[in-house]
Design an enzyme around this catalytic site. Structure first.
Site, mmCIF file in Angstrom:
data_model
loop_
_atom_site.group_PDB
_atom_site.id
_atom_site.type_symbol
_atom_site.label_atom_id
_atom_site.label_comp_id
_atom_site.label_asym_id
_atom_site.label_seq_id
_atom_site.Cartn_x
_atom_site.Cartn_y
_atom_site.Cartn_z
ATOM 1 N N ARG A 293 -3.498 13.501 63.593
ATOM 2 C CA ARG A 293 -3.110 13.932 62.180
ATOM 3 C C ARG A 293 -2.813 15.225 61.829
ATOM 4 O O ARG A 293 -3.324 16.037 62.249
ATOM 5 C CB ARG A 293 -4.423 13.378 61.207
ATOM 6 C CG ARG A 293 -4.144 13.732 59.638
ATOM 7 C CD ARG A 293 -3.207 13.076 59.132
ATOM 8 N NE ARG A 293 -3.175 13.315 57.646
ATOM 9 C CZ ARG A 293 -2.376 12.864 56.869
ATOM 10 N NH1 ARG A 293 -1.392 11.852 57.071
ATOM 11 N NH2 ARG A 293 -2.337 13.240 55.745
ATOM 12 N N GLY A 364 -10.139 10.607 56.042
ATOM 13 C CA GLY A 364 -9.937 10.854 54.607
ATOM 14 C C GLY A 364 -9.394 9.485 54.162
ATOM 15 O O GLY A 364 -10.265 8.524 54.298
ATOM 16 N N GLU A 388 -36.020 -3.497 62.121
ATOM 17 C CA GLU A 388 -36.975 -3.446 63.400
ATOM 18 C C GLU A 388 -37.775 -2.200 62.865
ATOM 19 O O GLU A 388 -38.090 -1.085 63.964
ATOM 20 C CB GLU A 388 -36.099 -3.324 64.533
ATOM 21 C CG GLU A 388 -35.777 -4.643 65.033
ATOM 22 C CD GLU A 388 -35.274 -4.804 66.583
ATOM 23 O OE1 GLU A 388 -36.088 -4.148 67.321
ATOM 24 O OE2 GLU A 388 -34.501 -5.375 66.858
ATOM 25 N N GLY A 389 -38.198 -1.941 61.786
ATOM 26 C CA GLY A 389 -38.938 -1.004 61.277
ATOM 27 C C GLY A 389 -38.069 0.178 60.784
ATOM 28 O O GLY A 389 -37.228 0.807 61.110
#
Lengths: 408, 254
Positions: A293, A364, A388-389
């Site tokens: 980009r 973005g 799982e916790g």
């Protein structure tokens, strides 16, 4: 790393012995076997999972074909001994496999993790030889997957308050109650179900049972419409006078809570690995985009604002990965690993949400649309801080261990 | 039927890596760059393993020429189902100048030594794109060759090979012993399974020196210079055919 090791030994109360130096070098460079395993899982994820992950997520499709192929590779039962149809490898290998697969598709990662850690794990650890033959071997090939039913609508973190009941009637157990948030359940052929057998004993009155699916008296609630990991099914498990043979009790009566907690300790390493895979995929996406980009006349990778983000993302990921490997290695060395596993799960899940959040920021507007996978990683990451916790439970586990070290 | 198959596997820069030319233009950057088995070699290994699974072949031997690192490539072949490996040790300047002629001499010598009756190679390597080793090996051994194979079938003591050629598909029948080179559509290579990765650890890799095989590694080629392909230049738009002809004349093209 040396001081980790010594603390770990002091904390566990053993005589000070040095963990084999092999374990320390493994943190720096994996053994050849593990590198080959990692590569084969990465190849599979890149070629077979990443290209379809978006579609699987969009259509909430269970990746049955991929699960069978992974079964053929031995990945659905990494730790199960070869005599029972598994790959006979260690937990570090399992962690690497789940991470690489999750990098391609987070849903597939959790399906693999739940089958390995939450279903095969307890049967392997607590099952009789007969139970292992019946409940393990068919679940190693990818043809059948299992699930783990502990949570209920009324209790998640408060696992000791299981209101699902099991009473003995002649030569059968009769189960009644509802289990919630069960991963894999619409695609599973068996479940490890936790139910109270002696209410007066509180959490010591919970037992674990092996229930085939489908089965009379067992029905499934509607598939939850989730934010992420949509290719894996999540639903309630409803038990209404569900009758199973006495021989389906896993371990001893009243051992259920212990089985559940020990299973989750291991499962944490699996989920930590899944979170690492998601974070890695998000970092890959962001770094690649930063190179391509251009803005202000150059690739955005040249901007320090982006560089600092990528650095923070990489550090969060790598530190969580080392914690995860350490937890796996401690477990493989049969050393106490609860604290390490909780730290790994906490660090990795928070890394996953952080990294995927920042990845969207780097992309973005492109991070917000389904053309790029960043939005899916963001949605997939979120659950790792919950199941799982929860992160809060992990903090309690860690604090508990830390305070024990300083016991007055 | 063929008792022993020799499969050549080459360690090359991974296909997904962006290649960079060294600043001194003597070659490409290989340090710290991801390497893997040449994709056409993977297809070759897969074909050999399938022949073994069909019980048409007794033993699959994977061979690679190069420094210590090529052992990883041999192990990958073992994890796919090859029975044992041979590492032909070539390093340093010899490795830099190693090309199809030397490799085919090595393979020919090994084929005789190992009493192999079939050699399967990838049609070409993705780094040098030579597409010569299979053909040269067959010539050195005076064996028939079935190159660019998209299908291989055993018919008694002959091989039926369907070749991908410019005009379409050509079917030939060749006597064994023979050399076959694998093209893209011959098969889809399997993923190494975990149990096979474990088994691969126990399989044997023997080390051999080119000298032991009586092969001289001196290269007859010298690389003068390596450059990146030229950057694609922008084109020019013209309004009419007359303009086009005018521009082509200006550029001395017509």
């Amino acid at each position: 790393p040396v001081h980790f090791t010594v603390l770990g030994l002091i904390q566990s109360g053993h005589l000070v012995r040095f963990i084999k130096s092999r374990s320390l070098t493994q943190l720096a460079e994996l053994p050849e076997l593990h590198q080959m395993l990692r590569q084969t899982c990465r190849d599979y994820a890149e070629k077979e999972l990443a290209p379809v992950a978006g579609q699987l997520d969009k259509n909430h499709t269970f990746p049955a074909k991929q699960v069978r192929e992974l079964g053929a590779m031995g990945v659905m039962a990494v730790e199960v001994p070869e005599s029972l149809g598994g790959a006979g490898m260690d937990y570090l290998a399992y962690s690497l496999a789940v991470e690489e697969l999750s990098r391609g598709c987070a849903s597939t990662g959790v399906i693999v993790s739940v089958n390995n850690s939450l279903y095969l794990g307890p049967v392997l650890a607590f099952g009789t030889e007969e139970q292992k033959q019946q409940w393990i071997s068919p679940f190693t090939t990818g043809e059948k997957v299992g699930c783990f039913a502990l949570s209920e609508p009324g209790n998640g973190s408060d696992a000791g308050a299981a209101s699902t009941l099991a009473r003995q009637e002649g030569d059968e157990w009769v189960l009644n109650g509802t289990k919630a948030w069960i991963t894999n359940c619409w695609d599973a052929s068996a479940a490890v179900v936790f139910a109270t057998t002696d209410k007066s004993l509180k959490h010591k009155g919970i037992s674990a049972f092996l229930v085939p699916m489908p089965h009379p008296g067992l029905s499934l609630g509607k598939k939850e419409d989730k934010l992420g990991i949509r290719a894996s099914s999540t639903a309630n498990l409803i038990l209404e006078d569900c009758r199973i043979p006495l021989g389906n009790l896993l371990g001893q009566r009243g051992m259920g809570f212990k089985i559940g907690m020990q299973t989750l300790d291991s499962g944490r390493i699996g989920i930590a690995s899944q979170a690492l895979g998601i974070a890695q995929a998000a970092l890959d996406c962001a770094a690649d985009y930063a190179h391509k980009r251009t803005a202000f006349g150059a690739p955005i990778a040249r901007l320090q604002a982006i560089q600092f983000k990528l650095a923070d993302m990489a550090v969060a990921l790598e530190s969580a990965r080392l914690l995860t490997w350490k937890a796996a290695m401690l477990r493989d060395a049969k050393k106490p690993y609860s604290k390490a596993a909780a730290m790994a799960k906490l660090a990795a899940s928070e890394a996953a949400t952080f990294v995927s959040h920042q990845a969207i920021q780097v992309l973005g507007g492109m991070g917000y649309v389904t053309d790029m996978p960043a939005e899916r990683h963001y949605r997939d990451a979120r659950i790792t801080e919950i199941y799982e916790g929860t992160s809060e439970i992990q903090r309690l586990v860690i604090a508990n261990q830390v305070l024990k070290e300083y016991q007055q | 039927m063929a008792a022993r198959v020799l499969v050549g596997v080459k360690r090359v820069i991974d296909y997904a890596v962006k290649i960079r030319v060294k600043p001194d233009n003597t070659g490409v950057v290989t340090d710290g760059v991801k390497h893997s088995m040449n994709p056409f070699c993977e297809i070759a290994v897969e074909e050999a393993v399938r022949l073994k699974e069909k019980k048409l072949v007794k033993e699959v031997v994977a061979v690679s020429c190069g420094p210590q690192q090529v052992q990883e490539t041999i192990r990958t072949a073992l994890a796919m189902g090859a029975d044992r490996g041979i590492h032909v040790e070539v390093s340093g300047k010899d490795y830099d100048s190693l090309g199809p002629l030397q490799v085919s001499k090595i393979l020919a010598a090994l084929a005789k030594k190992e009493e192999a009756s079939l050699i399967i190679l990838g049609k070409q390597a993705i780094d040098d794109d030579c597409n010569q080793t299979g053909q040269m090996t067959a010539a050195l051994l005076d064996w028939p060759q079935g190159t660019f194979a998209s299908e291989v079938a055993v018919e008694g003591d002959k091989l039926k090979v369907i070749r991908e050629v410019d005009g379409g598909l050509e079917t030939i029948k060749i006597n064994l012993p023979a050399v076959v080179t694998a093209d893209l559509r011959l098969n889809t290579p399997r993923y190494a399974t975990l149990p096979n990765i474990m088994k691969a650890k126990k399989k044997k890799i023997t080390n051999v020196k080119p000298g032991d095989l009586g092969v001289d590694l001196t290269s007859r080629l010298e690389v003068l210079r390596v450059d990146e392909p030229p950057q694609r230049q922008a084109g020019v738009k013209v309004e009419t055919v007359e303009d086009l002809v005018g521009k082509l004349k200006e550029a001395g093209r017509i």
